[in-house]
Design an enzyme around this catalytic site. Structure first.
Site, PDB file in Angstrom:
ATOM      1  N   LYS A  79       0.848  -1.202   0.000  1.00  0.00           N
ATOM      2  CA  LYS A  79       0.000   0.000   0.000  1.00  0.00           C
ATOM      3  C   LYS A  79       0.877   1.243   0.000  1.00  0.00           C
ATOM      4  CE  LYS A  79      -3.863   2.054   2.638  1.00  0.00           C
ATOM      5  NZ  LYS A  79      -4.718   1.934   3.839  1.00  0.00           N
ATOM      6  N   SER A 154      -9.716   1.869   3.049  1.00  0.00           N
ATOM      7  CA  SER A 154      -8.857   2.623   2.159  1.00  0.00           C
ATOM      8  C   SER A 154      -7.813   1.768   1.441  1.00  0.00           C
ATOM      9  CB  SER A 154      -8.140   3.714   2.951  1.00  0.00           C
ATOM     10  OG  SER A 154      -7.257   3.140   3.885  1.00  0.00           O
ATOM     11  N   SER A 178      -9.774  -0.433   7.317  1.00  0.00           N
ATOM     12  CA  SER A 178      -9.226  -0.323   5.962  1.00  0.00           C
ATOM     13  C   SER A 178      -8.533  -1.559   5.400  1.00  0.00           C
ATOM     14  CB  SER A 178      -8.263   0.850   5.889  1.00  0.00           C
ATOM     15  OG  SER A 178      -8.990   2.023   5.713  1.00  0.00           O
TER      16      SER A 178
HETATM   17  N1  GLN Z   1     -13.118   4.134   6.497  1.00  0.00           N
HETATM   18  C1  GLN Z   1     -12.494   4.596   7.679  1.00  0.00           C
HETATM   19  C2  GLN Z   1     -12.138   6.045   7.537  1.00  0.00           C
HETATM   20  O1  GLN Z   1     -12.424   6.600   6.536  1.00  0.00           O
HETATM   21  C3  GLN Z   1     -11.311   3.763   8.013  1.00  0.00           C
HETATM   22  C4  GLN Z   1     -10.104   4.133   7.246  1.00  0.00           C
HETATM   23  C5  GLN Z   1      -8.897   3.332   7.635  1.00  0.00           C
HETATM   24  O2  GLN Z   1      -8.999   2.317   8.321  1.00  0.00           O
HETATM   25  N2  GLN Z   1      -7.744   3.823   7.250  1.00  0.00           N
HETATM   26  O3  GLN Z   1     -11.573   6.643   8.403  1.00  0.00           O
END
Ligand code: GLN
Length: 486
Positions: A79, A154, A178
């Site tokens: 990532k 994400s 995420s």
């Molecule tokens: N969807 C969550 C957010 O937007 C989690 C994102 C993540 O785990 N990086 O914060």
């Protein structure tokens, strides 16, 4: 012989060790597939073909010397939030579009020490903020099972790449779901380890008390292998735990006799798609058929988790992201007449709308007069959520629940409705707030053919329980080997 891209990490390992396949051949097969298929999936921000082939060559030499470790020569994707020395690490943001870190993240050092191969860097929501990868400043990644749908986020690039067989496994990061949510939407295995299990050194910070790096793979055993490789103490991250790393893959043994699985009623609520609920129930039956005892448990503060998270995560983000001011590194506005204007223009031009929304929310929560009402209150509720899990784990070894209320939604469906987007994190966020490990394991498909994942949670540092449970589920459901052809 099978195409190397169709093999799991464990299968590749065998062929590599028996010299029936070289790492260069496996790497080439992946690079060819990226060339032919990633046009449609759009998982990679950068493909580092040259470096990958030279790492593969190096790996083949290590294998020839009989010094192979579990990931030697295995082609992986990373990532783009994880720092890779000299290789662009964009975080999905215009702010870091040309940022080449002068150092490697701890997890990269560990992968390099094993001579693993890195194929490239994977797309993500800007600064890991989002649930669909649509917040990437560059392009949208597609779900390999249906190119009109989101891969989740994400770590959408990390999940889509594993599902589409564009890498043998990948690393993602999980602050509020995420890794688990995109894993669920792309039909792959994903784990957020215990907070502190894996070093955050070189992980670009979003919310430091919640962030954790973890693996995404096509099998439970592969997840265990990758977890083992990246775990361990690192003095450069003061929150990284100094505890031994168990041989996680040895937890892949059949039978769940003596195991108790808790089912939290708060996770089976309105808004949960009936087809998702059915698949989860079938999976729970499968766990029971493997010998597990199923009990009902309560996690009574679940309904406050989303609100709590969006205060704590944005507060931490507003502080972490203050470093992007155009001075030390990253984007700097071209035209300005004084320092203040340079700061303002740099941040206005460099950050996308979701990141700005989070910075504003977080700054507001931390501001004088509001701190007690928001941040302090959220921290207190966080303690209640931690206590919920403590109570629950007195009654069970693992908790099983949905990962997300729905399967992958259509691209564009929720981009203009941040509250809807935030609410879809309801089942994954509590795990981050409590710092416990959580895992998404494929458990079926809906009538549209979209994958569904079940979430397994365990107490601090009990990753082996997750792996054992997941391994038994995987064998009982026998879903392995079904992959999309995008
Ligand atoms: N969807 C969550 C957010 O937007 C989690 C994102 C993540 O785990 N990086 O914060």
């Amino acid at each position: 012989m099978k195409n190397p891209v169709d093999l799991t990490i464990s299968e590749l390992r065998q062929l590599l060790d028996m010299k029936e396949l070289s790492s260069v051949e496996a790497t080439q097969a992946y690079l060819e597939r990226i060339e032919s298929t990633d046009k449609r999936v759009c998982a990679y921000i950068s493909v580092t073909a040259e470096e990958a082939l030279s790492q593969a060559q190096q790996a083949d030499e290590t294998i020839a010397k009989g010094e192979a470790k579990s990931l030697t020569g295995i082609p992986l994707g990373i990532k783009d939030v994880i720092c890779t020395k000299g290789i662009k690490t964009t975080c999905g943001s215009k702010m870091l579009k040309d940022f080449r870190p002068p150092f490697n993240a701890d997890v990269m050092e560990r992968l390099h020490a094993q001579d693993a191969v890195m194929l490239g860097k994977l797309n993500m929501d800007e600064f890991a903020m989002g649930s669909s990868t649509e917040n990437s400043a560059f392009f949208r990644t597609k779900n390999p099972w249906d190119l009109e749908r989101i891969p989740g986020g994400s770590s959408g690039g990390s999940a889509a790449a594993v599902g589409a067989r564009l890498c043998a496994g990948s690393l993602g990061s999980d602050t509020g779901g995420s890794i688990r949510q995109p894993a669920s939407h792309c039909g792959v295995v994903g784990m957020k380890p215990t907070y502190g299990r894996v070093s955050r050194f070189g992980l670009v910070a979003f919310a430091s008390s919640l962030d954790q790096i973890g693996p995404l793979t096509r099998s439970v055993r592969d997840c265990a292998l990758l977890l083992e490789a990246i775990s361990g103490h690192d003095p450069r991250d003061s929150t990284c735990l100094s505890v031994p790393v168990p041989p996680y893959s040895e937890a892949c043994t059949p039978g769940l006799n003596g195991f108790t699985i808790g089912i939290p009623e708060e996770y089976f609520v309105k808004g949960l798609e009936p087809e998702v609920e059915t698949a989860i129930k079938v999976a729970i039956d499968a766990l029971s058929s493997q010998g597990a005892k199923i009990v009902n448990i309560r996690l009574p503060h679940t309904e406050y988790a989303v609100a709590t998270y969006y205060i704590i995560a944005t507060a931490e983000a507003s502080s972490n992201l203050s470093r992007y001011d155009g001075v030390k590194y990253g984007y700097r506005a071209k035209e300005y007449s004084n320092l203040m204007e340079m700061y303002k223009k740099t941040r206005a031009e460099g950050f996308g709308p979701e990141v700005k929304r989070r910075i504003m929310l977080g700054t507001y929560c931390l501001s004088a007069g509001y701190y007690d009402a928001f941040y302090k209150k959220a921290s207190q509720v966080r303690t209640l959520i931690i206590q919920d899990f403590k109570n629950a784990f007195e009654k069970c070894d693992c908790i099983a629940a949905p990962v997300a209320p729905t399967t992958a939604f259509k691209l564009g469906e929720k981009v203009n409705d941040p509250i809807q987007m935030y609410l879809s994190d309801i089942f994954t966020i509590p795990v981050n707030l409590a710092g416990i490990p959580g895992m998404s394991v494929p458990c079926g498909f809906d009538s549209k053919g979209l994958p569904i994942g079940i979430q397994l949670m365990a107490s601090h540092l009990q990753e082996e329980k997750l792996i054992k449970t997941a391994y038994n589920l995987e064998s009982a459901l026998n879903l392995q080997g079904e992959w999309p052809e995008p």
